[in-house]
Design a protein around this motif. Structure first.
Motif: not given
Lengths: 358, 330
Positions: B143-166
């Motif tokens: 949980g700690l890793w997901g919130r502090d370290s992994f949130a960044g890459p997932v944010r980028d991925l979310s933006g990318w997914l929304h941009h191309y697959f909205r």
């Protein structure tokens, strides 16, 4: 005289047409370059997308090439092999990242000072404090839970293996399995409703519900019990029947046979199962959150007053938004993982020396 | 020493065929048997007690609830009358767990196959050991890793997914991207990986060598051997592993309390700020809860208990029904 067509006349006729050995590496390089160029040219993403596209291109390339030269079946085989290898690499990345983050962020405070001090009277601006109170809590709660669980679980396993026949035994076996799936938060809520709100009122002077480390230990017991019963049951079943029969033939009573012959034979395996269960129990946060309540000061008495634990301490510090809380959370997490891993590794090593299991 | 002079274990004349020892009604044997039976029965008692005590605490809270407990989405336990319900958090629990399993199961079966049939033996042993160790890492760490370290890459991925697959409803949200169903379920999937992998690896390793060699001898490629020998043999074990993984995922608390948005909405979209589960809701709101609030949280815990119980019963029923055909591989 004409030669029958099936007779092999030279070794080349036996040769199966296969993709040359240099083909996969070359295809890999081509796919990587193509993936990178495609993503750059279309400007649709970064390095991660390039890798994904490269893998897809490689799969298509290998499949086409292998279909043309080796046939459909071998092509499918190559695709499956590639997918299985990539599943492995894909899974390794986050797991390595977790391990790396844990060590790199936790290392700063991973020292004796941290293990020897509590959070008592540590303000938000103090870069001090440690996890001593939490370590004490974890050890006491897990220890008490083990003391309760082991006799209960092993006796239950003995009943299932040695005595249990018919409906009751089947029901117990079935519900031990079902109990394995009870979420830790539900176990915590149960102890909250049963022990904290119902029982403790009668035991303290004020007549009020009281949270304690012991309540957390009870919740951990519920989580450990099915695991211990299951692993002990499996170990008891591995004890050869010949040993039991030999003992009976010498006139030893059944209960004495179980205590003197069966249990000692199965003991190493049972200990392994218990250690794995303890390792899991140490990492549980929810029960402590619900029924032990947390405490910044050192409380060595599990029966009175609130207590913390390492996992709860991590959760608690993770929610504090000061500069000094995250390093504490990571250091406590690293301490917890080290503790759990020592237990797990010891259990696995013990399992390797167990003569029954292999 | 001849047979005649030997002391017999039975009571009576030495050497003679005396009577067997009298079976005592309250001897050590009865005591021991009774104790172990009682210990076994404790399991049944605990299961019943969990149901009884949760119901006893939940009923007053549900009675006091100003709206329908099963259809209300919000969680206002402080209002008069309190208005709360499990609709949003129960749907969120299932949604997060199912998405996580969809990601985790194929990958962990791949790793399990890799470890059991593809990797070199020495490598497989070391990696198998490491996977078992990772299964022991506490969820709060993920949980700690997901919130502090992994949130960044997932944010980028979310933006990318929304941009191309909205145009796909689940990628509909345009942000802000932070704690979301996406982040929570990926973290959950990563936590499930070692657990499902180590279970299925055991199953794959138990495939009879004779079956595998028979397939290869008939000219099957390695993949065909896996499909015709390993998978059919391991199917009940795989189903069991998946169901056990689902049970774990449904009850996962702390990792999701740290990575989900904690809102009370039901939405198809998985990128936007949102997501909640019964367990995470309990963890996040227990500290501030009044008596009413605690009762409400226990009531939601009862729902979670019911859901996991049903999943586990189904899983066990599958295993028990299939066990006789495959000799208890599960």
């Amino acid at each position: 005289m004409t030669t029958p067509p099936l007779i092999v006349r030279n070794a080349n006729q036996l040769h199966v047409r296969r993709l040359p050995a240099w083909a996969p590496p070359v295809l890999t390089v081509l796919a990587a370059v193509a993936g990178y160029v495609l993503v750059k040219a279309a400007d649709i993403g970064g390095l991660a997308l390039s890798v994904v596209i490269a893998v897809l291109l490689f799969l298509v390339g290998v499949y086409t090439a292998a279909t043309l030269i080796e046939g459909r079946r071998r092509a499918k085989n190559r695709v499956a092999t590639t997918l299985i290898w990539s599943a492995f690499v894909l899974a390794l990345l986050p797991l390595v990242s977790v391990a790396w983050t844990l060590v790199s962020k936790g290392w700063a405070k991973f020292n004796p000072y941290f293990w020897q001090h509590s959070m008592n009277a540590i303000g938000p601006r103090d870069d001090a404090g440690g996890a001593y109170h939490a370590i004490v809590g974890t050890l006491e709660q897990a220890g008490i839970a083990t003391i309760i669980t082991v006799p209960l679980g092993v006796a239950g396993a003995i009943y299932i293996v040695e005595y249990g026949r018919g409906f009751l035994a089947n029901a117990i076996r079935f519900f031990v399995d079902v109990m394995t799936g009870i979420p830790s938060i539900v176990a915590g809520l149960f102890i909250l409703a049963f022990w904290v709100y119902f029982v403790t009122k009668y035991f303290n002077a004020r007549g009020e519900p009281e949270k304690s480390g012991f309540a957390a230990a009870l919740a951990l017991t519920i989580l450990m019990l099915p695991t211990v019963v299951r692993s002990s049951e499996e170990m008891l079943r591995l004890v050869p029947t010949a040993l039991r029969e030999g003992s009976y033939a010498l006139g030893v009573a059944k209960w004495k046979t179980i205590m003197r012959i069966v249990l000692p034979t199965a003991a190493p395996g049972i200990v392994t199962g218990v250690m794995l269960a303890v390792a899991r129990a140490c990492g549980e946060t929810a029960p402590v959150l619900l029924v032990a309540g947390g405490n910044n000061a050192i409380n060595t008495n599990p029966f009175e007053g609130q207590q913390s634990s390492l996992s709860y301490f991590v959760f608690e510090q993770a929610q504090v938004s000061t500069k000094f809380a995250p390093p504490r959370a990571w250091a406590a997490a690293l301490t917890l993982v080290v503790l759990v891993l020592i237990l797990t590794i010891a259990a696995k090593l013990l399992a390797r020396r167990n003569k029954l299991a292999r | 020493m001849s047979l005649e002079t030997r002391e017999t274990t039975s009571v009576g004349i030495p050497g003679g065929g005396g009577a067997l020892p009298r079976k005592r009604r309250f001897g050590a044997e009865t005591l021991f048997r009774g104790t172990t039976t009682a210990a076994g029965t404790v399991v049944l008692v605990i299961i019943v007690a969990i149901a009884v005590f949760l119901i006893a605490k939940a009923v007053p809270a549900i009675r006091a609830d100003g709206s329908n407990f099963l259809t209300e989405k919000n969680w206002f336990t402080g209002d008069t009358p309190p208005k709360f319900g499990v609709a949003a958090i129960a749907v969120g629990t299932v949604q997060t767990a199912v998405i996580a399993l969809l990601m985790a199961v194929p990958v962990s079966m791949g790793i399990a196959l890799f470890l059991s049939h593809y990797a070199p033996k020495a490598l497989a042993n070391v990696l198998g050991f490491m996977i078992d160790l990772l299964a022991a890492v506490p969820s709060v760490v993920f949980g700690l890793w997901g919130r502090d370290s992994f949130a960044g890459p997932v944010r980028d991925l979310s933006g990318w997914l929304h941009h191309y697959f909205r145009w796909i409803p689940i990628f509909g949200s345009d942000g802000p991207y932070g704690k979301s169903v996406m982040l929570g379920s990926i973290v959950l999937a990563i936590m499930m990986l070692p657990i499902i992998t180590s279970l299925t690896r055991e199953v794959f390793l138990q495939t009879p060598t004779a079956n595998e060699e028979a397939a290869l001898a008939l000219g099957a490629t390695k993949w065909e051997m896996v499909r015709t020998a390993v998978f059919p043999f391991g199917r009940p074990g795989i189903i069991a592993a998946v169901m056990l993984g689902l049970g774990r995922a449904l009850g996962e608390t702390i990792a999701l309390a740290l990575t989900l948005g904690g809102t009370y909405t039901i939405a198809l979209d998985i990128l936007g700020p949102g997501g909640n589960t019964v367990a995470a809701n309990i963890a996040n709101h227990f500290g501030e809860a009044t008596d009413m609030g605690v009762g409400a949280l226990i009531a939601s815990g009862l729902v979670l208990f019911a859901i996991t119980l049903v999943v586990n019963l189904i899983a066990r029923a599958i295993i028990y029904r299939r066990r006789e055909f495959v000799g208890g591989s599960a």
